[in-house]
Design an enzyme around this catalytic site. Structure first.
Site, PDB file in Angstrom:
ATOM      1  N   CYS A 135      16.747 -23.654 -38.135  1.00 10.97           N
ATOM      2  CA  CYS A 135      16.551 -23.411 -39.672  1.00 10.97           C
ATOM      3  C   CYS A 135      15.964 -22.183 -39.957  1.00 10.97           C
ATOM      4  O   CYS A 135      15.107 -21.775 -39.043  1.00 10.97           O
ATOM      5  CB  CYS A 135      16.975 -24.779 -40.332  1.00 10.97           C
ATOM      6  N   CYS A 152      19.927 -21.696 -42.672  1.00 15.85           N
ATOM      7  CA  CYS A 152      19.416 -20.425 -42.712  1.00 15.85           C
ATOM      8  C   CYS A 152      20.724 -19.363 -42.607  1.00 15.85           C
ATOM      9  O   CYS A 152      20.088 -17.924 -42.799  1.00 15.85           O
ATOM     10  CB  CYS A 152      19.047 -20.138 -40.762  1.00 15.85           C
ATOM     11  N   CYS A 155      21.863 -16.030 -38.536  1.00 13.79           N
ATOM     12  CA  CYS A 155      22.338 -16.454 -37.226  1.00 13.79           C
ATOM     13  C   CYS A 155      22.936 -15.518 -36.537  1.00 13.79           C
ATOM     14  O   CYS A 155      24.433 -15.298 -37.253  1.00 13.79           O
ATOM     15  CB  CYS A 155      22.650 -17.691 -37.019  1.00 13.79           C
TER      16      CYS A 155
END
Length: 136
Positions: free
Chosen positions: A11, A85, A89
């Site tokens: 996150c 997020c 990533c």
């Protein structure tokens, strides 16, 4: 010897949702799963209300600390679960990616964090049943 799956929870701040999920997974699966968590912009400490919510059900995450998301953590993971997020990533072929839409516990009181904690638990139970079921 069977492969132990690695799960990475990501996150933004690695202070609430991802820490609760990591705590739940470790609690439920034990050594059947390796658990990692990280944040794209980690805070300096875990959300104390998240710590309190988990402590209520006997899961201690107080000693954990937010960690920065690294490419290496993603590479070594079999399952990468993101929680708000965005595109922070990195994506690698052969990994299983899931995005769990969960309310952010930041700035919330305990009464708002408990349902988030409980929703994470139900998702963890389903995940464990898939990737690390208990042998019959």
């Amino acid at each position: 010897m069977a492969h132990t799956p690695t799960v990475l929870f990501v996150c933004v701040h690695n202070a609430g949702r991802s820490q609760m999920a990591a705590g739940w997974l470790q609690h439920v699966a034990g050594d059947r799963v390796q658990v990692l968590s990280a944040g794209s912009a980690p805070k300096d400490q875990i959300n104390p209300v998240a710590v309190e919510a988990m402590a209520e059900i006997g899961v201690d995450i107080a000693g954990n600390s937010p960690k920065v998301l690294t490419t290496e953590a993603v590479k070594e993971s079999d399952v990468v679960i993101t929680m708000g997020c965005g595109d922070a990533c990195p994506i690698f072929p052969g990994k299983r990616y899931e995005d769990w839409k969960l309310d952010d516990p930041a700035g919330q009181g305990i009464d708002a964090v408990r349902p988030i904690r409980d929703e994470i638990r139900s998702r963890i139970d389903a995940l464990v049943a898939e990737i690390a079921p208990v042998a019959a």
